[in-house]
Design a protein around this motif. Structure first.
Motif, short mmCIF file in Angstrom:
data_model
loop_
_atom_site.label_atom_id
_atom_site.label_comp_id
_atom_site.label_asym_id
_atom_site.label_seq_id
_atom_site.Cartn_x
_atom_site.Cartn_y
_atom_site.Cartn_z
N ILE A 155 0.84 -1.21 0.00
CA ILE A 155 0.00 0.00 0.00
C ILE A 155 0.87 1.25 0.00
O ILE A 155 0.59 2.23 -0.71
CB ILE A 155 -0.98 -0.02 1.19
CG1 ILE A 155 -2.02 -1.11 0.96
CG2 ILE A 155 -1.65 1.33 1.38
CD1 ILE A 155 -2.91 -1.38 2.16
N ALA A 156 1.95 1.22 0.77
CA ALA A 156 2.86 2.37 0.78
C ALA A 156 3.48 2.57 -0.60
O ALA A 156 3.63 3.71 -1.07
CB ALA A 156 3.95 2.17 1.82
N GLY A 157 3.80 1.49 -1.28
CA GLY A 157 4.37 1.59 -2.62
C GLY A 157 3.38 2.14 -3.64
O GLY A 157 3.75 2.88 -4.55
N ILE A 158 2.11 1.79 -3.48
CA ILE A 158 1.08 2.31 -4.39
C ILE A 158 0.96 3.82 -4.24
O ILE A 158 0.75 4.54 -5.21
CB ILE A 158 -0.27 1.62 -4.11
CG1 ILE A 158 -0.23 0.19 -4.63
CG2 ILE A 158 -1.43 2.38 -4.75
CD1 ILE A 158 -1.45 -0.62 -4.30
N GLU A 159 1.11 4.30 -3.01
CA GLU A 159 0.97 5.73 -2.74
C GLU A 159 2.18 6.55 -3.21
O GLU A 159 2.10 7.76 -3.31
CB GLU A 159 0.79 5.96 -1.23
CG GLU A 159 -0.47 5.38 -0.67
CD GLU A 159 -1.70 6.14 -1.12
OE1 GLU A 159 -1.62 7.37 -1.29
OE2 GLU A 159 -2.74 5.50 -1.33
N LEU A 160 3.28 5.88 -3.51
CA LEU A 160 4.51 6.57 -3.87
C LEU A 160 4.44 7.11 -5.29
O LEU A 160 4.16 6.37 -6.24
CB LEU A 160 5.70 5.62 -3.73
CG LEU A 160 7.06 6.19 -4.02
CD1 LEU A 160 7.41 7.27 -3.01
CD2 LEU A 160 8.10 5.09 -4.01
N LEU A 187 9.54 2.36 9.69
CA LEU A 187 8.93 2.51 8.36
C LEU A 187 7.56 3.19 8.40
O LEU A 187 7.32 4.11 7.61
CB LEU A 187 8.85 1.15 7.68
CG LEU A 187 8.37 1.14 6.23
CD1 LEU A 187 9.30 1.96 5.35
CD2 LEU A 187 8.27 -0.28 5.72
N PRO A 188 6.66 2.82 9.30
CA PRO A 188 5.37 3.53 9.33
C PRO A 188 5.51 5.02 9.66
O PRO A 188 4.78 5.85 9.13
CB PRO A 188 4.59 2.82 10.44
CG PRO A 188 5.23 1.50 10.59
CD PRO A 188 6.65 1.68 10.21
N ILE A 189 6.48 5.35 10.50
CA ILE A 189 6.70 6.76 10.83
C ILE A 189 7.17 7.51 9.60
O ILE A 189 6.74 8.64 9.34
CB ILE A 189 7.72 6.89 11.98
CG1 ILE A 189 7.29 6.09 13.20
CG2 ILE A 189 7.99 8.34 12.33
CD1 ILE A 189 5.93 6.47 13.73
#
Length: 127
Positions: free
Chosen positions: A48-53, A116-118
């Motif tokens: 999900i973090a990669g999709i947002e990048l 990583l979440p931070i």
């Protein structure tokens, strides 16, 4: 909160204080299932973090992105490794087959991954 709860309910605190209760609540099949769920959760989170990048935006600000990512991941890695080095001296935290360098690296990597979440929240705040 989740990290503190995991430490308190894990083998380090609950397992040492009440080993019979820990073995009852967390038998090996339950621990195996929880580990599987945890791996999937981490993979989903990173996906999900990669999709947002936005790679174009990241490349446009590559210097700031590299410094932020480096500090957000390298600093906890180095500080966590320092704590691991301190804890490794007592031999209390290392398992019977573990080596000190494995323990130090593991603690450092755990701290870096926890950051990583931070990092992602920080990047969201910067839009």
């Amino acid at each position: 909160v989740q990290i503190v709860a995991g430490i308190l309910l894990g083998p380090g605190v609950l397992g040492r204080a009440f080993p019979e209760y820990y073995a009852f609540v967390f038998p090996p099949p339950v621990v195996g299932a929880l580990n599987g769920i945890a791996w999937w959760a981490v993979m989903l989170f990173v996906w999900i973090a990669g999709i947002e990048l936005d790679l174009r935006e990241t490349w446009a600000h590559r210097r700031e992105s590299a410094v932020t990512a480096g500090l957000a991941l390298a600093t906890p890695l180095l500080l966590g490794s320092g704590v691991g080095l301190f804890l490794a001296g007592g031999k209390l935290w290392i398992g019977p087959k573990g080596l000190p360098w494995q323990f130090v690296t593991g603690v450092g990597m755990s701290c870096a991954v926890t950051a990583l979440p931070i990092l992602i929240l920080f990047l969201e705040k910067l839009e």
